[in-house]
Design an enzyme around this catalytic site. Sequence first.
Site, PDB file in Angstrom:
ATOM      1  N   MET A   1      -0.615  -2.212  -9.847  1.00  0.00           N
ATOM      2  CA  MET A   1      -1.616  -1.175  -9.619  1.00  0.00           C
ATOM      3  C   MET A   1      -1.000   0.129  -9.325  1.00  0.00           C
ATOM      4  SD  MET A   1      -4.743  -2.477  -7.049  1.00  0.00           S
ATOM      5  CE  MET A   1      -6.142  -3.744  -7.576  1.00  0.00           C
TER       6      MET A   1
ATOM      7  N   VAL B   1       6.040 -16.061 -13.022  1.00  0.00           N
ATOM      8  CA  VAL B   1       6.659 -16.921 -12.124  1.00  0.00           C
ATOM      9  C   VAL B   1       5.628 -18.047 -11.846  1.00  0.00           C
ATOM     10  CG1 VAL B   1       7.984 -17.396 -10.160  1.00  0.00           C
ATOM     11  CG2 VAL B   1       8.494 -15.290 -11.552  1.00  0.00           C
TER      12      VAL B   1
ATOM     13  N   SER C   1      -4.245  -5.907 -10.971  1.00  0.00           N
ATOM     14  CA  SER C   1      -3.747  -5.306 -12.194  1.00  0.00           C
ATOM     15  C   SER C   1      -2.508  -6.388 -12.800  1.00  0.00           C
ATOM     16  CB  SER C   1      -3.044  -3.754 -12.137  1.00  0.00           C
ATOM     17  OG  SER C   1      -4.202  -3.043 -11.596  1.00  0.00           O
TER      18      SER C   1
ATOM     19  N   THR D   1      -4.141   6.289  -6.953  1.00  0.00           N
ATOM     20  CA  THR D   1      -4.453   7.807  -6.912  1.00  0.00           C
ATOM     21  C   THR D   1      -3.208   8.350  -6.235  1.00  0.00           C
ATOM     22  OG1 THR D   1      -6.669   7.086  -6.403  1.00  0.00           O
ATOM     23  CG2 THR D   1      -6.279   9.155  -5.572  1.00  0.00           C
TER      24      THR D   1
ATOM     25  N   THR E   1      -0.135   1.408   0.884  1.00  0.00           N
ATOM     26  CA  THR E   1       0.746   1.474  -0.381  1.00  0.00           C
ATOM     27  C   THR E   1       2.144   1.768   0.544  1.00  0.00           C
ATOM     28  OG1 THR E   1      -0.614   1.482  -2.130  1.00  0.00           O
ATOM     29  CG2 THR E   1       2.029   1.588  -2.594  1.00  0.00           C
TER      30      THR E   1
ATOM     31  N   HIS F   1      -7.592  -2.466  -1.080  1.00  0.00           N
ATOM     32  CA  HIS F   1      -6.424  -2.465  -0.262  1.00  0.00           C
ATOM     33  C   HIS F   1      -6.660  -3.804   0.403  1.00  0.00           C
ATOM     34  CE1 HIS F   1      -7.046   2.254  -0.160  1.00  0.00           C
ATOM     35  NE2 HIS F   1      -6.319   1.865  -1.201  1.00  0.00           N
TER      36      HIS F   1
ATOM     37  N   ASN G   1       0.563  -5.652 -14.889  1.00  0.00           N
ATOM     38  CA  ASN G   1       1.189  -4.954 -16.029  1.00  0.00           C
ATOM     39  C   ASN G   1       2.532  -4.329 -15.280  1.00  0.00           C
ATOM     40  OD1 ASN G   1      -0.852  -3.238 -14.447  1.00  0.00           O
ATOM     41  ND2 ASN G   1       0.545  -2.039 -14.483  1.00  0.00           N
TER      42      ASN G   1
HETATM   43  P1  FAD Z   1       0.761  -4.529  -7.328  1.00  0.00           P
HETATM   44  O1  FAD Z   1       0.997  -3.012  -7.593  1.00  0.00           O
HETATM   45  O2  FAD Z   1      -0.473  -5.041  -7.329  1.00  0.00           O
HETATM   46  O3  FAD Z   1       1.998  -5.217  -8.281  1.00  0.00           O
HETATM   47  C1  FAD Z   1       1.885  -6.453  -8.150  1.00  0.00           C
HETATM   48  C2  FAD Z   1       2.380  -7.061  -9.699  1.00  0.00           C
HETATM   49  O4  FAD Z   1       2.795  -8.535  -9.665  1.00  0.00           O
HETATM   50  C3  FAD Z   1       1.432  -7.143 -10.790  1.00  0.00           C
HETATM   51  O5  FAD Z   1       1.873  -6.287 -11.782  1.00  0.00           O
HETATM   52  C4  FAD Z   1       1.119  -8.610 -11.260  1.00  0.00           C
HETATM   53  O6  FAD Z   1       0.914  -8.782 -12.710  1.00  0.00           O
HETATM   54  C5  FAD Z   1       2.500  -9.179 -10.746  1.00  0.00           C
HETATM   55  N1  FAD Z   1       2.295 -10.629 -10.612  1.00  0.00           N
HETATM   56  C6  FAD Z   1       1.277 -11.174 -10.032  1.00  0.00           C
HETATM   57  N2  FAD Z   1       1.609 -12.581  -9.886  1.00  0.00           N
HETATM   58  C7  FAD Z   1       2.747 -12.775 -10.618  1.00  0.00           C
HETATM   59  C8  FAD Z   1       3.506 -13.877 -10.957  1.00  0.00           C
HETATM   60  N3  FAD Z   1       3.029 -15.199 -10.788  1.00  0.00           N
HETATM   61  N4  FAD Z   1       4.564 -13.752 -11.920  1.00  0.00           N
HETATM   62  C9  FAD Z   1       5.117 -12.538 -12.192  1.00  0.00           C
HETATM   63  N5  FAD Z   1       4.401 -11.357 -11.777  1.00  0.00           N
HETATM   64  C10 FAD Z   1       3.392 -11.525 -11.160  1.00  0.00           C
HETATM   65  N6  FAD Z   1      -3.150   2.470  -2.790  1.00  0.00           N
HETATM   66  C11 FAD Z   1      -2.765   3.686  -1.817  1.00  0.00           C
HETATM   67  O7  FAD Z   1      -2.143   3.376  -0.907  1.00  0.00           O
HETATM   68  N7  FAD Z   1      -3.041   5.031  -2.277  1.00  0.00           N
HETATM   69  C12 FAD Z   1      -4.031   5.152  -3.134  1.00  0.00           C
HETATM   70  O8  FAD Z   1      -4.607   6.496  -3.062  1.00  0.00           O
HETATM   71  C13 FAD Z   1      -4.616   4.317  -4.026  1.00  0.00           C
HETATM   72  N8  FAD Z   1      -5.366   4.308  -4.861  1.00  0.00           N
HETATM   73  C14 FAD Z   1      -5.665   3.238  -5.952  1.00  0.00           C
HETATM   74  C15 FAD Z   1      -6.541   3.627  -6.906  1.00  0.00           C
HETATM   75  C16 FAD Z   1      -6.755   2.618  -7.893  1.00  0.00           C
HETATM   76  C17 FAD Z   1      -7.733   2.866  -9.107  1.00  0.00           C
HETATM   77  C18 FAD Z   1      -5.855   1.429  -7.889  1.00  0.00           C
HETATM   78  C19 FAD Z   1      -6.260   0.477  -8.728  1.00  0.00           C
HETATM   79  C20 FAD Z   1      -5.018   1.133  -6.685  1.00  0.00           C
HETATM   80  C21 FAD Z   1      -4.949   2.166  -5.720  1.00  0.00           C
HETATM   81  N9  FAD Z   1      -4.151   1.762  -4.605  1.00  0.00           N
HETATM   82  C22 FAD Z   1      -3.891   2.653  -3.669  1.00  0.00           C
HETATM   83  C23 FAD Z   1      -3.637   0.452  -4.275  1.00  0.00           C
HETATM   84  C24 FAD Z   1      -2.397   0.241  -4.855  1.00  0.00           C
HETATM   85  O9  FAD Z   1      -2.077   0.403  -6.111  1.00  0.00           O
HETATM   86  C25 FAD Z   1      -1.625  -0.961  -4.264  1.00  0.00           C
HETATM   87  O10 FAD Z   1      -1.337  -0.996  -2.892  1.00  0.00           O
HETATM   88  C26 FAD Z   1       0.027  -1.019  -4.839  1.00  0.00           C
HETATM   89  O11 FAD Z   1      -0.011  -1.017  -6.059  1.00  0.00           O
HETATM   90  C27 FAD Z   1       0.535  -2.464  -4.321  1.00  0.00           C
HETATM   91  O12 FAD Z   1       1.908  -2.474  -4.569  1.00  0.00           O
HETATM   92  P2  FAD Z   1       2.466  -3.939  -4.863  1.00  0.00           P
HETATM   93  O13 FAD Z   1       3.818  -3.791  -5.405  1.00  0.00           O
HETATM   94  O14 FAD Z   1       2.162  -4.720  -3.513  1.00  0.00           O
HETATM   95  O15 FAD Z   1       1.268  -4.672  -5.797  1.00  0.00           O
END
Ligand code: FAD
Length: 514
Positions: free
Chosen positions: A126, A236, A120, A131, A491, A445, A122
């Site tokens: 994600m 970045v 994702s 969920t 997460t 995941h 935004n």
């Molecule tokens: P992310 O939330 O993926 O965020 C990473 C961000 O980095 C993104 O916005 C991206 O645009 C940005 N990015 C990437 N590259 C660059 C760059 N070069 N420069 C600037 N920005 C950049 N997890 C659970 O534990 N429980 C659940 O129930 C669960 N249900 C889910 C259901 C759905 C439908 C989805 C889509 C995901 C679900 N997940 C769930 C997974 C969970 O959303 C992720 O584990 C979590 O969001 C990870 O967090 P994060 O901050 O590591 O990465």
Amino acid sequence: MTRTFPDAVDVAVVGSGPCGAAYARVLSELCPAAAVAVFEAGPLLADPPGTHVKNIVDPAERARAQRRSEGPAPLAAGTATDTMDGYADDAPRLVRPGTFLLADGYRQPGEDGLPGAAMSSNVGGMGAHWTGACPRPGGSERIAFLPDLDTLLAEAERLLHVDARAFDDAPFADEVRKRLAAALDEGRDDDRLVAPMPLAVVRHDDGRVTWSGSDVVFGEETRANPHCTLVPEALVTEVIVADGRASGVRVRDLPTGEEHVVHARFVVVAADALRTPQLLWASGVRPHALGRYLNDQPQTVFAVRLRDVVDAPEEQDGPRDEPAIVPHSGVNWVPYTDDEPFHGQVMQLDASPVPLAPDDVPAPGSIVGLGWFCAKDVRESDRVEFDESATDPYGMPAMRLHYRLTERDHASIEAARAAVRRAAAALGDPLGEEPLTFPPGASLHYQGTVRMGETDDGTSVCSPTSQVWDVEGLYVAGNGVIPTATACNPTLTSVALAVGGARDIAAKLTAVRN
Ligand code: FAD
């Protein structure tokens, strides 16, 4: 309109998902004078920044926010879009609203690949679409070399607003738990018994539900911090590293194409489990383990009509306006154990996709979905590689995934299918003959690609406080940091590891200031 990019900050955070947000929050709490900038490639969807899209009341606005999260390339024609939270479709390239698939490179000839690999883009990542299931890891899922893991998990629960009791009033929840417990609890430790699922959610008195996104993790502490900036649509492209130290980031302002260099004493890359190793690789930071040990959680689903339940009359007239939820069976949890190495979640589904008989009128909410996740056999050879010459739609090095399910994985998927059948039989009448096992990657995941290690022995990318071995000041965050084979949703654990990393940076900033 021009946007102001800072020249220099104390900490530059790449990515605004729950893990990037956790760094901003902990630093705002512990070092309120430190300058922190969060750079996010994707757009701002709603206010406050990082809001979960399910909290957007207007359906058209919500759909627009989902579409704006789906990255720079349009969805391939014929790709199935799932509309039922992951229980509806066996398409080989299932894509959830708010996410986008890896356009190519997701499978190499003769391998299983990760056809479901998705991301994702935004503010909120994600975490604006998830969920919210937040179970704690158990048994061998836990990171044995982290003595403070439970303290960090508790802090992550605070930041994400985790509540296991949000749907306690769901009329069928107790019955679902009772039936599952009778079939599955024997021999389990107390903390591994069938239980309500801890969820990142707030249930209000009027029945409304607020799902936690990065907005909750940022919290007022970050939003009110005048030294903290969030810059959406800022990609970045490089972490600047000199003499074994991170010294800043190169950022592309996507609306204008202008490049900025932002000096930073610490850089945190929290850009998901595929794009975090991508950015390190693009920056010339290429330790042996980078991108390797990639794993996801093979997922099997089934749906069941609860046997012998009648709907509570007052529920039939309950509030239907979104984002209010009519609680029926809530979300229940069958925790992972080393003997039963699966993570099970049993969630209410509001409508039956198939009537069992022509005159069948099911009690509302009597259909439950069962999702069972397995831990993958973690191997160095499962990896994301990057291309010197080809680029992805952002202009970053193109990804090529190498991924195989081993004999052990096939055996564990079969065992999970048997376990889900057993759980289904305890609950009621299955809808359909057989559970459905999703194609690899559908769990969303992905883990292991920047994994944490106790020592720098070539099998890990970062230290127990998430600092990249041999690059002072460079930290990694997200599910890629998790080093163990886990079946539970990741997460909560990744946010816990982010808390540990943020505290480490805070201690170093404080030591310098004093
Ligand atoms: P992310 O939330 O993926 O965020 C990473 C961000 O980095 C993104 O916005 C991206 O645009 C940005 N990015 C990437 N590259 C660059 C760059 N070069 N420069 C600037 N920005 C950049 N997890 C659970 O534990 N429980 C659940 O129930 C669960 N249900 C889910 C259901 C759905 C439908 C989805 C889509 C995901 C679900 N997940 C769930 C997974 C969970 O959303 C992720 O584990 C979590 O969001 C990870 O967090 P994060 O901050 O590591 O990465």
